[in-house]
Design an enzyme around this catalytic site. Sequence first.
Site, PDB file in Angstrom:
ATOM      1  N   ALA A  85      61.754  71.530  75.164  1.00 60.60           N
ATOM      2  CA  ALA A  85      61.157  70.845  76.314  1.00 60.60           C
ATOM      3  C   ALA A  85      61.365  69.341  76.164  1.00 60.60           C
ATOM      4  O   ALA A  85      61.538  68.842  75.054  1.00 60.60           O
ATOM      5  CB  ALA A  85      59.679  71.176  76.375  1.00 60.60           C
ATOM      6  N   SER A 137      56.774  84.217  77.717  1.00 62.89           N
ATOM      7  CA  SER A 137      55.877  84.418  76.572  1.00 62.89           C
ATOM      8  C   SER A 137      56.219  85.685  75.815  1.00 62.89           C
ATOM      9  O   SER A 137      56.715  86.646  76.391  1.00 62.89           O
ATOM     10  CB  SER A 137      54.430  84.484  77.039  1.00 62.89           C
ATOM     11  OG  SER A 137      53.614  84.722  75.907  1.00 62.89           O
ATOM     12  N   GLY A 139      57.318  85.274  72.330  1.00 63.29           N
ATOM     13  CA  GLY A 139      58.110  84.883  71.155  1.00 63.29           C
ATOM     14  C   GLY A 139      59.455  85.584  71.149  1.00 63.29           C
ATOM     15  O   GLY A 139      59.951  86.064  72.176  1.00 63.29           O
ATOM     16  N   LYS A 209      51.647  79.282  82.172  1.00 61.85           N
ATOM     17  CA  LYS A 209      52.081  79.563  80.794  1.00 61.85           C
ATOM     18  C   LYS A 209      51.292  78.680  79.808  1.00 61.85           C
ATOM     19  O   LYS A 209      50.907  79.120  78.726  1.00 61.85           O
ATOM     20  CB  LYS A 209      53.593  79.329  80.655  1.00 61.85           C
ATOM     21  CG  LYS A 209      54.113  79.321  79.212  1.00 61.85           C
ATOM     22  CD  LYS A 209      53.897  80.653  78.524  1.00 61.85           C
ATOM     23  CE  LYS A 209      54.598  80.900  77.227  1.00 61.85           C
ATOM     24  NZ  LYS A 209      54.652  79.901  76.216  1.00 61.85           N
ATOM     25  N   HIS A 212      47.916  80.105  79.445  1.00 63.80           N
ATOM     26  CA  HIS A 212      48.077  81.288  78.581  1.00 63.80           C
ATOM     27  C   HIS A 212      48.024  80.864  77.108  1.00 63.80           C
ATOM     28  O   HIS A 212      47.320  81.451  76.293  1.00 63.80           O
ATOM     29  CB  HIS A 212      49.402  81.990  78.899  1.00 63.80           C
ATOM     30  CG  HIS A 212      49.883  82.932  77.833  1.00 63.80           C
ATOM     31  ND1 HIS A 212      50.458  82.486  76.653  1.00 63.80           N
ATOM     32  CD2 HIS A 212      49.862  84.275  77.736  1.00 63.80           C
ATOM     33  CE1 HIS A 212      50.754  83.525  75.888  1.00 63.80           C
ATOM     34  NE2 HIS A 212      50.413  84.627  76.528  1.00 63.80           N
ATOM     35  N   ASN A 213      48.767  79.827  76.777  1.00 65.18           N
ATOM     36  CA  ASN A 213      48.798  79.373  75.377  1.00 65.18           C
ATOM     37  C   ASN A 213      47.448  78.816  74.942  1.00 65.18           C
ATOM     38  O   ASN A 213      47.039  79.019  73.798  1.00 65.18           O
ATOM     39  CB  ASN A 213      49.884  78.309  75.183  1.00 65.18           C
ATOM     40  CG  ASN A 213      51.277  78.913  75.184  1.00 65.18           C
ATOM     41  OD1 ASN A 213      51.483  80.008  75.708  1.00 65.18           O
ATOM     42  ND2 ASN A 213      52.239  78.223  74.613  1.00 65.18           N
ATOM     43  N   GLU A 216      45.383  81.621  74.188  1.00 67.94           N
ATOM     44  CA  GLU A 216      45.885  82.185  72.913  1.00 67.94           C
ATOM     45  C   GLU A 216      45.274  81.426  71.713  1.00 67.94           C
ATOM     46  O   GLU A 216      44.859  82.042  70.730  1.00 67.94           O
ATOM     47  CB  GLU A 216      47.407  82.084  72.935  1.00 67.94           C
ATOM     48  CG  GLU A 216      48.124  82.513  71.680  1.00 67.94           C
ATOM     49  CD  GLU A 216      49.628  82.210  71.789  1.00 67.94           C
ATOM     50  OE1 GLU A 216      50.230  82.491  72.839  1.00 67.94           O
ATOM     51  OE2 GLU A 216      50.186  81.673  70.818  1.00 67.94           O
ATOM     52  N   TYR A 217      45.212  80.106  71.820  1.00 70.73           N
ATOM     53  CA  TYR A 217      44.582  79.313  70.747  1.00 70.73           C
ATOM     54  C   TYR A 217      43.146  79.803  70.519  1.00 70.73           C
ATOM     55  O   TYR A 217      42.704  79.978  69.391  1.00 70.73           O
ATOM     56  CB  TYR A 217      44.512  77.826  71.140  1.00 70.73           C
ATOM     57  CG  TYR A 217      45.703  76.966  70.775  1.00 70.73           C
ATOM     58  CD1 TYR A 217      46.969  77.250  71.251  1.00 70.73           C
ATOM     59  CD2 TYR A 217      45.547  75.835  69.971  1.00 70.73           C
ATOM     60  CE1 TYR A 217      48.049  76.433  70.938  1.00 70.73           C
ATOM     61  CE2 TYR A 217      46.617  75.015  69.656  1.00 70.73           C
ATOM     62  CZ  TYR A 217      47.870  75.323  70.151  1.00 70.73           C
ATOM     63  OH  TYR A 217      48.937  74.519  69.839  1.00 70.73           O
TER      64      TYR A 217
HETATM   65  P1  NBP Z   1      64.845  75.109  70.484  1.00 71.63           P
HETATM   66  O1  NBP Z   1      63.694  74.617  71.285  1.00 71.63           O
HETATM   67  O2  NBP Z   1      64.851  74.821  69.060  1.00 71.63           O
HETATM   68  O3  NBP Z   1      66.174  74.602  71.216  1.00 71.63           O
HETATM   69  C1  NBP Z   1      67.334  74.375  70.525  1.00 71.63           C
HETATM   70  C2  NBP Z   1      68.569  74.908  71.229  1.00 71.63           C
HETATM   71  O4  NBP Z   1      68.879  74.115  72.366  1.00 71.63           O
HETATM   72  C3  NBP Z   1      69.735  74.834  70.276  1.00 71.63           C
HETATM   73  O5  NBP Z   1      70.531  75.980  70.427  1.00 71.63           O
HETATM   74  C4  NBP Z   1      70.449  73.568  70.750  1.00 71.63           C
HETATM   75  O6  NBP Z   1      71.805  73.501  70.443  1.00 71.63           O
HETATM   76  C5  NBP Z   1      70.257  73.709  72.244  1.00 71.63           C
HETATM   77  N1  NBP Z   1      70.580  72.472  72.985  1.00 71.63           N
HETATM   78  C6  NBP Z   1      71.437  72.343  73.997  1.00 71.63           C
HETATM   79 BR1  NBP Z   1      72.430  73.690  74.636  1.00 71.63          BR
HETATM   80  N2  NBP Z   1      71.508  71.124  74.469  1.00 71.63           N
HETATM   81  C7  NBP Z   1      70.670  70.416  73.745  1.00 71.63           C
HETATM   82  C8  NBP Z   1      70.302  69.061  73.763  1.00 71.63           C
HETATM   83  N3  NBP Z   1      70.831  68.216  74.644  1.00 71.63           N
HETATM   84  N4  NBP Z   1      69.390  68.641  72.863  1.00 71.63           N
HETATM   85  C9  NBP Z   1      68.838  69.490  71.977  1.00 71.63           C
HETATM   86  N5  NBP Z   1      69.158  70.814  71.914  1.00 71.63           N
HETATM   87  C10 NBP Z   1      70.058  71.268  72.786  1.00 71.63           C
HETATM   88  O7  NBP Z   1      65.029  76.690  70.707  1.00 71.63           O
HETATM   89  P2  NBP Z   1      63.992  77.885  70.800  1.00 71.63           P
HETATM   90  O8  NBP Z   1      63.013  77.897  69.689  1.00 71.63           O
HETATM   91  O9  NBP Z   1      64.825  79.073  71.040  1.00 71.63           O
HETATM   92  O10 NBP Z   1      63.142  77.565  72.110  1.00 71.63           O
HETATM   93  C11 NBP Z   1      63.755  77.382  73.371  1.00 71.63           C
HETATM   94  C12 NBP Z   1      62.675  77.031  74.389  1.00 71.63           C
HETATM   95  O11 NBP Z   1      61.802  78.160  74.529  1.00 71.63           O
HETATM   96  C13 NBP Z   1      61.794  75.861  73.978  1.00 71.63           C
HETATM   97  O12 NBP Z   1      61.469  75.091  75.099  1.00 71.63           O
HETATM   98  C14 NBP Z   1      60.548  76.526  73.433  1.00 71.63           C
HETATM   99  O13 NBP Z   1      59.404  75.714  73.525  1.00 71.63           O
HETATM  100  C15 NBP Z   1      60.466  77.740  74.345  1.00 71.63           C
HETATM  101  N6  NBP Z   1      59.705  78.878  73.817  1.00 71.63           N
HETATM  102  C16 NBP Z   1      59.785  79.194  72.513  1.00 71.63           C
HETATM  103  C17 NBP Z   1      59.068  80.286  72.036  1.00 71.63           C
HETATM  104  C18 NBP Z   1      59.151  80.676  70.595  1.00 71.63           C
HETATM  105  O14 NBP Z   1      58.412  81.592  70.188  1.00 71.63           O
HETATM  106  N7  NBP Z   1      60.037  80.062  69.811  1.00 71.63           N
HETATM  107  C19 NBP Z   1      58.291  81.058  72.902  1.00 71.63           C
HETATM  108  C20 NBP Z   1      58.274  80.718  74.239  1.00 71.63           C
HETATM  109  C21 NBP Z   1      58.983  79.629  74.690  1.00 71.63           C
HETATM  110  P3  NBP Z   1      72.372  73.102  68.990  1.00 71.63           P
HETATM  111  O15 NBP Z   1      72.743  74.400  68.347  1.00 71.63           O
HETATM  112  O16 NBP Z   1      73.504  72.223  69.266  1.00 71.63           O
HETATM  113  O17 NBP Z   1      71.259  72.404  68.250  1.00 71.63           O
END
Ligand code: NBP
Length: 513
Positions: A85, A137, A139, A209, A212-213, A216-217
Amino acid sequence: MPEAMADVGLIGLAVMGQNLALNIADHGFLVAVHNRTKARTDAFIQANPAESFGATGGGLVACDELGDLVRALKRPRRIVIMVQAGAATDAVIDGLAGLIEPGDCIVDGGNAHWEDTIRREKALAEKGLLFVGSGVSGGEEGARFGPSLMPGGKREAWEILEPIWTAIAAKVDPETGKPIEGARPGKPVAGGEACAAYIGPDGAGHYVKMVHNGIEYADMQMICEAYQLVREMGGLTAEEAGEVFAAWNRGELDSFLIEITADILKQRDPVTGQPFVDIVLDAAGQKGTGKWTSINALDMGVPGATIAEAVFARCISALKDERVLANEILYGPDTSNSSTIRDDLFGSRDSFVSAVGEALYCAKICSYAQGFQLMAAASEHYGWSLDFGSIAMIWRGGCIIRARFLQKIKEAYERDSGLRNLLLDPYFTEVIARSQGPWRRVVAAGAMGGIPMPAFTSALAYYDSYRHAVLPANLLQAQRDYFGAHTYQRVDEPRNKSFHLDWPHPERPQIEM
Ligand code: NBP
């Protein structure tokens, strides 16, 4: 590959993006994928060759450049972004906006702040582009086999996205509200009601969302308080506490978080053989959505104290070194009396443990009541017309707070779509009427035994404040009028009339300078 063949694009191949892409492909869609670092795209494609999607008809197409991804897509284009984000999301949107055409739709599935979503939707609309800000949501596991999806934006944007979002969402049995489990790679579940529904305009999906979080907390914090009570005051081992949670999971408290708590408490540390929970450091982190929810509750003037207490509980947990020091200095009650306090109030350990379960359920109802009140205020403020029954419905499966009792919330809003507070629904009124005695005794016992219960106590204070026709804010109004001439309203005059009393301020002693 021939151009304009892929059904949907997905940008950002970290854990969420990869799992979402596989889930979409499992449902028969061809997904064009792109990542900033090409090596990640290559590794992803290599690990998931065409044959892994079997007869589903779906698959993945690697796109090295954003332009390749845009060219690979059928029109109107649907492009899902799963990146961090904030600035990263803006960077990807800016890159895309110059390449796509009016009528195409960008979907942000990250955890964006809803005000950013409102801003982005407006800016893209000026270029004729559609935008959906969708809460996702559940994960990693949810993204892979069925998340709960909360899309917001223009209805025409939702209509473009809907076939994909409905296909990949978690499914629940419409009668019981229980999630239908069993999806496997290449074998999605068939039938059931999808945990995806249009939430409302612009930032509505990301807002819901966020709440929701926040909920969840609070859910997690209340579970932790119940755990501490049954261990410290109940004298249970971690394993016995795990059995208690497993039993609770077969009743009204049946939920994902209770289920995983039972598993965690029964887990042993592979290194020491001790209960795993005992070797985990008691200092919690946070990413910010609970804080956003609490800040927004303050901004809106909505009582969201239980959610905020859950955030503060993480903050105080993080002060580990300070707490260890304070433990040497500050006095509390004699803990050797805990079992006496417990038995005086409950008669036996078993009835104490069962009362903790009732307290947990009551406190949980109050925290959901606060979350839904907050969404109601936001709905009015932003003109979103949120459908609370539908929100409860899509939270029944896929997401972290999925729980049997969300069916009860859905039914409550079916009975009365204009319900002002969940506590006023006959089912919830009755539950708390029945369980408030044990809840109050648990809070009293915990307080006497010196056990911190910020969420349990704040939920009880919310309940008692909400049901009190008269609160001591009359005195508070008088105090404000006394020291600041802030005026007051009278019980015997209309609410819109203000009064001020000429207070007979006593002569104050002069301070010598
Ligand atoms: P991240 O939030 O860590 O995102 C990183 C990914 O975005 C990497 O693959 C990165 O590429 C890519 N990316 C691109 Br394409 N352009 C980018 C830029 N300009 N700057 C930075 N990164 C860039 O990944 P995630 O944990 O899979 O989460 C994705 C989203 O889903 C987030 O917003 C997160 O809050 C949300 N979310 C996560 C969960 C969870 O449980 N993890 C649950 C629900 C929602 P790279 O390989 O070049 O670094």
